[in-house]
Design a protein around this motif. Structure first.
Motif, PDB file in Angstrom:
ATOM      1  N   MET A  62       0.743  -1.128   0.033  1.00  0.00           N
ATOM      2  CA  MET A  62       0.181   0.194   0.091  1.00  0.00           C
ATOM      3  C   MET A  62       0.904   1.164   0.121  1.00  0.00           C
ATOM      4  SD  MET A  62      -2.661  -1.136  -0.693  1.00  0.00           S
ATOM      5  CE  MET A  62      -3.626   0.338  -0.785  1.00  0.00           C
ATOM      6  N   PRO A  63       1.989   1.509   0.632  1.00  0.00           N
ATOM      7  CA  PRO A  63       2.892   2.495   0.388  1.00  0.00           C
ATOM      8  C   PRO A  63       3.316   2.805  -0.909  1.00  0.00           C
ATOM      9  CG  PRO A  63       3.684   1.401   2.547  1.00  0.00           C
ATOM     10  CD  PRO A  63       2.499   0.500   1.872  1.00  0.00           C
ATOM     11  N   VAL A  64       3.623   1.920  -1.688  1.00  0.00           N
ATOM     12  CA  VAL A  64       3.869   1.902  -3.056  1.00  0.00           C
ATOM     13  C   VAL A  64       2.668   2.476  -3.656  1.00  0.00           C
ATOM     14  CG1 VAL A  64       4.601   0.632  -5.155  1.00  0.00           C
ATOM     15  CG2 VAL A  64       5.559   0.171  -2.751  1.00  0.00           C
ATOM     16  N   VAL A  65       1.384   1.827  -3.610  1.00  0.00           N
ATOM     17  CA  VAL A  65       0.445   1.967  -4.280  1.00  0.00           C
ATOM     18  C   VAL A  65       0.039   3.711  -3.879  1.00  0.00           C
ATOM     19  CG1 VAL A  65      -2.290   1.857  -4.389  1.00  0.00           C
ATOM     20  CG2 VAL A  65      -0.635  -0.051  -4.457  1.00  0.00           C
ATOM     21  N   VAL A  96      -5.681  -3.394  -4.443  1.00  0.00           N
ATOM     22  CA  VAL A  96      -4.653  -2.579  -5.257  1.00  0.00           C
ATOM     23  C   VAL A  96      -5.245  -2.423  -6.681  1.00  0.00           C
ATOM     24  CG1 VAL A  96      -2.555  -3.014  -6.100  1.00  0.00           C
ATOM     25  CG2 VAL A  96      -3.038  -3.545  -3.676  1.00  0.00           C
ATOM     26  N   VAL A  97      -5.979  -3.427  -7.496  1.00  0.00           N
ATOM     27  CA  VAL A  97      -6.730  -3.197  -8.685  1.00  0.00           C
ATOM     28  C   VAL A  97      -7.629  -2.187  -8.849  1.00  0.00           C
ATOM     29  CG1 VAL A  97      -7.987  -4.367 -10.239  1.00  0.00           C
ATOM     30  CG2 VAL A  97      -6.054  -5.798  -9.432  1.00  0.00           C
ATOM     31  N   ARG A  98      -8.233  -2.160  -7.855  1.00  0.00           N
ATOM     32  CA  ARG A  98      -9.487  -1.117  -7.858  1.00  0.00           C
ATOM     33  C   ARG A  98      -8.861   0.561  -7.734  1.00  0.00           C
ATOM     34  NH1 ARG A  98     -12.273  -3.365  -4.542  1.00  0.00           N
ATOM     35  NH2 ARG A  98     -11.865  -2.562  -2.496  1.00  0.00           N
ATOM     36  N   VAL A  99      -7.963   0.589  -6.897  1.00  0.00           N
ATOM     37  CA  VAL A  99      -7.546   1.828  -6.666  1.00  0.00           C
ATOM     38  C   VAL A  99      -6.601   2.165  -7.868  1.00  0.00           C
ATOM     39  CG1 VAL A  99      -5.460   3.112  -5.175  1.00  0.00           C
ATOM     40  CG2 VAL A  99      -7.369   1.779  -4.013  1.00  0.00           C
ATOM     41  N   LEU A 100      -5.587   1.431  -8.249  1.00  0.00           N
ATOM     42  CA  LEU A 100      -4.941   1.735  -9.446  1.00  0.00           C
ATOM     43  C   LEU A 100      -5.693   1.944 -10.769  1.00  0.00           C
ATOM     44  CD1 LEU A 100      -1.719  -0.415  -8.644  1.00  0.00           C
ATOM     45  CD2 LEU A 100      -2.125   2.206  -8.254  1.00  0.00           C
ATOM     46  N   GLN A 101      -6.803   1.332 -10.884  1.00  0.00           N
ATOM     47  CA  GLN A 101      -7.521   1.370 -12.209  1.00  0.00           C
ATOM     48  C   GLN A 101      -8.388   2.772 -11.973  1.00  0.00           C
ATOM     49  OE1 GLN A 101     -10.008  -2.324 -12.198  1.00  0.00           O
ATOM     50  NE2 GLN A 101      -8.544  -3.017 -13.748  1.00  0.00           N
ATOM     51  N   ARG A 102      -8.843   3.210 -10.884  1.00  0.00           N
ATOM     52  CA  ARG A 102      -9.224   4.320 -10.627  1.00  0.00           C
ATOM     53  C   ARG A 102      -8.413   5.609 -11.078  1.00  0.00           C
ATOM     54  NH1 ARG A 102     -10.672   5.885  -4.640  1.00  0.00           N
ATOM     55  NH2 ARG A 102      -8.765   4.665  -4.602  1.00  0.00           N
ATOM     56  N   TRP A 103      -7.236   5.495 -11.186  1.00  0.00           N
ATOM     57  CA  TRP A 103      -6.151   6.688 -11.732  1.00  0.00           C
ATOM     58  C   TRP A 103      -5.602   6.069 -13.082  1.00  0.00           C
ATOM     59  CZ3 TRP A 103      -6.227  10.866  -9.261  1.00  0.00           C
ATOM     60  CH2 TRP A 103      -6.606  10.961  -7.710  1.00  0.00           C
ATOM     61  N   ASN A 104      -6.258   5.233 -13.812  1.00  0.00           N
ATOM     62  CA  ASN A 104      -6.074   4.872 -15.130  1.00  0.00           C
ATOM     63  C   ASN A 104      -4.936   4.160 -15.389  1.00  0.00           C
ATOM     64  OD1 ASN A 104      -8.466   6.030 -16.041  1.00  0.00           O
ATOM     65  ND2 ASN A 104      -7.565   8.203 -15.919  1.00  0.00           N
ATOM     66  N   GLN A 106      -3.110   0.665 -16.193  1.00  0.00           N
ATOM     67  CA  GLN A 106      -3.503  -0.504 -16.707  1.00  0.00           C
ATOM     68  C   GLN A 106      -3.188  -1.808 -15.481  1.00  0.00           C
ATOM     69  OE1 GLN A 106      -5.375  -0.884 -19.524  1.00  0.00           O
ATOM     70  NE2 GLN A 106      -5.510   1.236 -19.402  1.00  0.00           N
ATOM     71  N   VAL A 107      -4.006  -2.260 -15.078  1.00  0.00           N
ATOM     72  CA  VAL A 107      -3.774  -3.313 -14.170  1.00  0.00           C
ATOM     73  C   VAL A 107      -4.477  -4.654 -14.456  1.00  0.00           C
ATOM     74  CG1 VAL A 107      -3.977  -3.566 -11.552  1.00  0.00           C
ATOM     75  CG2 VAL A 107      -3.882  -1.411 -12.585  1.00  0.00           C
ATOM     76  N   ARG A 108      -3.933  -5.828 -14.081  1.00  0.00           N
ATOM     77  CA  ARG A 108      -4.613  -6.980 -14.337  1.00  0.00           C
ATOM     78  C   ARG A 108      -4.143  -7.957 -12.896  1.00  0.00           C
ATOM     79  NH1 ARG A 108      -3.154 -10.298 -19.544  1.00  0.00           N
ATOM     80  NH2 ARG A 108      -1.673 -11.205 -18.379  1.00  0.00           N
ATOM     81  N   ARG A 109      -5.070  -8.581 -12.504  1.00  0.00           N
ATOM     82  CA  ARG A 109      -4.860  -9.707 -11.362  1.00  0.00           C
ATOM     83  C   ARG A 109      -4.425 -10.978 -11.962  1.00  0.00           C
ATOM     84  NH1 ARG A 109      -7.856 -11.751  -6.749  1.00  0.00           N
ATOM     85  NH2 ARG A 109      -5.916 -13.001  -5.682  1.00  0.00           N
ATOM     86  N   THR A 110      -3.239 -11.575 -11.688  1.00  0.00           N
ATOM     87  CA  THR A 110      -2.780 -12.506 -12.344  1.00  0.00           C
ATOM     88  C   THR A 110      -2.087 -13.513 -11.293  1.00  0.00           C
ATOM     89  OG1 THR A 110      -1.414 -13.517 -14.132  1.00  0.00           O
ATOM     90  CG2 THR A 110      -0.593 -11.476 -13.049  1.00  0.00           C
ATOM     91  N   THR A 111      -1.225 -14.613 -11.516  1.00  0.00           N
ATOM     92  CA  THR A 111      -0.690 -15.450 -11.055  1.00  0.00           C
ATOM     93  C   THR A 111       1.035 -15.026 -11.187  1.00  0.00           C
ATOM     94  OG1 THR A 111      -0.267 -17.234 -12.400  1.00  0.00           O
ATOM     95  CG2 THR A 111      -2.063 -17.183 -10.770  1.00  0.00           C
ATOM     96  N   ALA A 112       1.749 -15.146 -10.224  1.00  0.00           N
ATOM     97  CA  ALA A 112       3.239 -14.596 -10.488  1.00  0.00           C
ATOM     98  C   ALA A 112       4.081 -15.435 -11.488  1.00  0.00           C
ATOM     99  CB  ALA A 112       4.132 -14.895  -9.036  1.00  0.00           C
ATOM    100  N   GLU A 113       3.471 -16.430 -11.952  1.00  0.00           N
ATOM    101  CA  GLU A 113       4.183 -17.206 -12.836  1.00  0.00           C
ATOM    102  C   GLU A 113       3.560 -16.879 -14.426  1.00  0.00           C
ATOM    103  OE1 GLU A 113       3.984 -18.854  -9.182  1.00  0.00           O
ATOM    104  OE2 GLU A 113       2.259 -18.859 -10.226  1.00  0.00           O
ATOM    105  N   SER A 114       2.727 -16.163 -14.458  1.00  0.00           N
ATOM    106  CA  SER A 114       2.113 -15.738 -15.569  1.00  0.00           C
ATOM    107  C   SER A 114       2.807 -14.693 -16.241  1.00  0.00           C
ATOM    108  CB  SER A 114       0.603 -15.439 -15.802  1.00  0.00           C
ATOM    109  OG  SER A 114      -0.086 -16.317 -15.157  1.00  0.00           O
ATOM    110  N   PRO A 115       3.034 -14.531 -17.632  1.00  0.00           N
ATOM    111  CA  PRO A 115       3.596 -13.667 -18.334  1.00  0.00           C
ATOM    112  C   PRO A 115       3.026 -12.358 -18.394  1.00  0.00           C
ATOM    113  CG  PRO A 115       2.606 -15.026 -19.859  1.00  0.00           C
ATOM    114  CD  PRO A 115       2.189 -15.665 -18.521  1.00  0.00           C
TER     115      PRO A 115
END
Length: 115
Positions: A62-65, A96-104, A106-115
């Motif tokens: 959250m401090p990074v967000v 995190v996704v909701r907050v960052l999308q509000r500021w435009n 581009q955010v996607r929820r994924t797993t760490a192994e996905s590209p």
């Protein structure tokens, strides 16, 4: 004009306390290190930013967000191609996704192994 310029390597940053994130060019393990890493790349296009919500103990992303939010609020958002949120904490990840999308961002929820 030199047409033989080497292609620029993608900038892939990760902030995660445990995962190796093999695609990342740089990794921060705490929110404090993550903020420093973002500041080091302030004027650079970041192709991918990987975020884990829980960073061990009482630390979280959250401090990074907040840094990302404040930059967007001030009219100078970080230039990021895609932010991947790969936390095992479902409610934290959705926040995190909701907050960052509000500021435009581009955010996607994924797993760490996905590209």
């Amino acid at each position: 004009m030199n047409t033989d310029a080497a292609p620029v390597a993608p900038v892939i940053l990760g902030i995660d306390d445990l995962r190796p994130l093999p695609r990342a060019t740089r990794i921060a393990r705490t929110s404090h290190e993550g903020i420093r890493l973002l500041r080091e790349h302030r004027e650079v296009f970041i192709d991918e930013l990987w975020l884990d919500h829980d960073l061990g103990g009482d630390d979280s992303i959250m401090p990074v967000v907040t840094v990302l939010e404040e930059a967007a609020f001030n009219g100078h958002p970080f230039q990021i191609g895609m932010i991947f949120v790969h936390s095992a904490n479902p409610s934290g990840a959705e926040t995190v996704v909701r907050v960052l999308q509000r500021w435009n961002y581009q955010v996607r929820r994924t797993t760490a192994e996905s590209p």
